[in-house]
Enzyme design. Structure first.
Site, PDB file in Angstrom:
ATOM      1  N   GLU A 151      28.202  38.604  36.559  1.00 17.70           N
ATOM      2  CA  GLU A 151      28.011  37.175  36.355  1.00 17.70           C
ATOM      3  C   GLU A 151      26.557  36.658  36.126  1.00 17.70           C
ATOM      4  OE1 GLU A 151      29.956  35.690  39.851  1.00 17.70           O
ATOM      5  OE2 GLU A 151      31.636  36.301  39.434  1.00 17.70           O
TER       6      GLU A 151
ATOM      7  N   ASN B  19      29.929  42.579  33.703  1.00 27.95           N
ATOM      8  CA  ASN B  19      31.202  42.041  34.393  1.00 27.95           C
ATOM      9  C   ASN B  19      30.925  40.724  34.567  1.00 27.95           C
ATOM     10  OD1 ASN B  19      33.986  42.702  35.607  1.00 27.95           O
ATOM     11  ND2 ASN B  19      33.302  41.818  37.334  1.00 27.95           N
TER      12      ASN B  19
ATOM     13  N   HIS C 244      39.970  35.425  35.662  1.00 29.84           N
ATOM     14  CA  HIS C 244      40.542  34.706  36.804  1.00 29.84           C
ATOM     15  C   HIS C 244      40.974  33.345  35.907  1.00 29.84           C
ATOM     16  CE1 HIS C 244      38.999  36.959  39.973  1.00 29.84           C
ATOM     17  NE2 HIS C 244      37.686  37.040  39.313  1.00 29.84           N
TER      18      HIS C 244
ATOM     19  N   GLU D  87      39.602  41.593  37.364  1.00 30.53           N
ATOM     20  CA  GLU D  87      39.968  40.990  38.456  1.00 30.53           C
ATOM     21  C   GLU D  87      41.079  40.110  38.243  1.00 30.53           C
ATOM     22  OE1 GLU D  87      36.257  39.137  40.244  1.00 30.53           O
ATOM     23  OE2 GLU D  87      35.075  40.904  39.675  1.00 30.53           O
TER      24      GLU D  87
ATOM     25  N   ASP E  98      43.889  37.286  37.898  1.00 29.51           N
ATOM     26  CA  ASP E  98      44.753  36.495  38.700  1.00 29.51           C
ATOM     27  C   ASP E  98      45.060  35.301  38.008  1.00 29.51           C
ATOM     28  OD1 ASP E  98      42.095  35.170  39.398  1.00 29.51           O
ATOM     29  OD2 ASP E  98      42.194  36.079  41.491  1.00 29.51           O
TER      30      ASP E  98
HETATM   31  C1  XIL Z   1      35.502  37.713  45.840  1.00 27.82           C
HETATM   32  C2  XIL Z   1      36.191  38.258  47.024  1.00 27.82           C
HETATM   33  O1  XIL Z   1      37.617  38.128  46.616  1.00 27.82           O
HETATM   34  C3  XIL Z   1      36.226  37.337  48.243  1.00 27.82           C
HETATM   35  O2  XIL Z   1      36.655  37.988  49.421  1.00 27.82           O
HETATM   36  C4  XIL Z   1      34.773  37.120  48.759  1.00 27.82           C
HETATM   37  O3  XIL Z   1      34.742  35.935  49.646  1.00 27.82           O
HETATM   38  C5  XIL Z   1      34.019  36.560  47.436  1.00 27.82           C
HETATM   39  O4  XIL Z   1      33.905  37.436  46.304  1.00 27.82           O
HETATM   40  N1  XIL Z   1      33.966  37.364  40.929  1.00 27.82           N
HETATM   41  C6  XIL Z   1      33.779  38.768  41.532  1.00 27.82           C
HETATM   42  C7  XIL Z   1      34.234  39.352  42.924  1.00 27.82           C
HETATM   43  O5  XIL Z   1      32.996  39.354  40.829  1.00 27.82           O
HETATM   44  O6  XIL Z   1      33.408  39.938  43.520  1.00 27.82           O
HETATM   45  C8  XIL Z   1      34.713  37.796  43.712  1.00 27.82           C
HETATM   46  O7  XIL Z   1      35.337  38.556  44.872  1.00 27.82           O
HETATM   47  C9  XIL Z   1      35.567  37.166  43.001  1.00 27.82           C
HETATM   48  C10 XIL Z   1      34.744  36.737  41.832  1.00 27.82           C
END
Ligand code: XIL
Length: 490
Positions: A173, A214, A251, A280, A282
């Site tokens: 990020e 990432n 996401h 990741e 969702d």
């Molecule tokens: C999130 C986790 O799912 C949570 O449990 C935590 O509180 C915050 O981080 N991007 C990422 C992940 O790279 O590491 C994040 O995970 C979600 C967004």
């Protein structure tokens, strides 16, 4: 532009809260879960789990795992049955692994790692350098001491897991949400080269791991952030900064919606010579159709190596169960989205098994971003292809040297030099003398046939001026060797 435009460097609490609030809003926009399985798969010989179905095309299907839930048998039963790649949701992050400077703690990271490996799964490491979830001591550092702390952290964590992690999210990020440039953060303020320093440090610390950048909101090809990351990866590849993969967090929600140009994004990154992973996933509202689209977009690109969903059941999601973002409901039942993903995976053409995702058939020119030029914003990545032969005389030559070696592995560099005339497209070839194999290659596109290796120029380094040279690199398994290399140019 995206849902996370408000996440701030150095602050953690507002980050999750903000995302949850937006998640709830997004659900009301999206409405109820679409109970519709989008893709119907072939009835015969279909695999019955996500991991097995993905493996049919040489890919993996993964999930994020939380160490605190390893005692929940419903959770571990589903996770063990369905997934074959595991990411620690929080346990390998900076605050978890180095709570005090120089004192590393791998208790929970190891719980997840051991659970995964004992159950025959691979592990993605997440994440080594990030502006979020930094321990307090790191948040208060700046300048050269922060830079050194970042390097020490990468070395500390990667040496603990050396040789054990398939892919590491080295940097997470780092890009601004809207302008295509870097995000302001304490790491960014140490100097613009912090990302490449992180990658070079990581390569040296564990040459066997594939190294990924990432990020979120780099899914839509027309967004400035996507183009910013694309340009960084292209620059890294052209300068030999060791990067092997890009992770699209993916996401999706109403403000950061799935777009049909996602496939262009995946194929465009892949055409730079990196693996692409959906890391990741969702989808708020849990649309079965969108889940099928995402899966099919990955399956369409040979170097899209796998998909990871960010949690097992809806109740495990960081977004809250009410957003219904995952593949299993809060009682552990398969959702319509699950079926659509499984069917899509089962409908993919099978590939002959390859030893690791790294040997994926990277060369498909059909993945060229020029597939949909209309979607390409400012910098069209189509300075590609010197691939069309243009009968240049003069020829080329090539040599190989060993950069580094360690028990069971090595890193090498091949220098390609043009003769008395410019070269427009080149191919090098060699034969391994003793069973060596390439685990990861950059600045070229490889085809392997037994012990014979052919590497063609990447889209960006085919042109070499008269007498000039360019290099490609790779890490290999086995004993370091320097076979003679032939070079041809069309
Ligand atoms: C999130 C986790 O799912 C949570 O449990 C935590 O509180 C915050 O981080 N991007 C990422 C992940 O790279 O590491 C994040 O995970 C979600 C967004």
């Amino acid at each position: 532009m995206g849902v996370r435009a408000n996440s701030r460097p150095g602050t953690r609490q507002p980050f999750t809260g903000m995302r949850r609030a937006l998640a709830v809003g997004a659900l009301s926009v999206l409405g109820a879960v679409t109970a519709f399985a989008a893709v119907s798969g072939p009835a015969d010989a279909a695999a019955s789990t996500l991991g097995a179905a993905a493996a049919q095309s040489g890919r993996y299907f993964g999930t994020a795992i939380s160490a605190s839930k390893l005692g929940d048998s419903q959770y571990t039963t589903i996770a063990n049955r369905e997934f074959n790649m595991i990411t620690a949701e929080n346990e390998m992050k900076i605050d978890a692994t180095e709570p005090n400077r120089g004192q590393f703690n791998f208790t929970n990271g190891d719980r997840i790692y051991n659970w995964a490996v004992q159950n025959g799964k691979q592990v993605r490491g997440h994440t080594l350098a990030w502006h979020q979830q930094q321990p307090g001591w790191m948040q208060s550092l700046s300048g050269s001491s922060l830079r050194q702390a970042m390097i020490d952290h990468i070395n500390g964590v990667m040496s603990h897991y050396k040789g054990k992690i398939a892919y590491w999210d080295v940097v997470n990020e780092a890009f601004d949400d809207s302008n295509g440039g870097r995000r302001d953060s304490n790491l960014q303020r140490t100097g613009n080269d912090w990302i490449e320093v992180a990658f070079r440090t990581a390569r040296a610390a564990d040459p066997a791991a594939k190294l990924c950048y990432n990020d979120y909101n780099i899914d839509n090809w027309s967004w400035a952030k996507t183009q910013g990351v694309y340009n960084m990866v292209r620059d890294f590849k052209s300068r030999g900064v060791p990067i092997d993969c890009v992770g699209l967090q993916s996401h999706f929600n109403s403000q950061s919606a799935y777009n049909s140009n996602y496939r262009t994004t995946i194929s465009s990154f892949a055409a730079l010579g990196v693996d692409v992973a959906i890391t990741e996933l969702d989808i708020q509202g849990g649309s079965a159709q969108t889940y099928a689209n995402v899966t099919n977009d990955c399956l369409a690109v040979p170097r899209c190596v796998g998909i990871t969903v960010w949690g097992v059941r809806d109740s495990d999601s960081w977004l809250g169960a009410n957003t219904s973002p995952l593949l299993f409901d809060s009682s552990g039942n398969k959702k319509a989205a699950y079926t659509s993903v499984l069917n899509a995976l089962n409908a993919a053409p099978p590939v002959s098994p390859s030893p690791s995702p790294s040997v994926s058939p990277s060369q498909s020119p059909s993945q060229s971003p020029s597939q949909s030029p209309s979607q390409s914003p400012s910098q069209s990545p189509s300075q590609s292809p010197s691939q069309s032969p243009s009968a240049e005389p003069g020829g080329c030559s090539a040599t190989m040297r060993t950069v580094n070696s360690w028990p069971g592995g090595f890193q090498s560099e091949v220098t390609v030099t043009a003769g008395s005339a410019p070269v427009n497209g080149w191919t090098v070839n060699w034969t391994w003398p003793g069973g060596q194999s390439i685990s990861s290659l950059w600045n070229g596109q490889q085809t392997v046939s037994g012990s014979n290796v052919t590497v063609r120029n990447a889209p960006y380094n085919g042109s070499i001026s008269a007498g000039g040279s360019t290099t490609l690199g790779f890490t290999g398994n086995g004993s370091a060797a320097t076979p003679s290399v032939t070079c041809t140019s069309p």
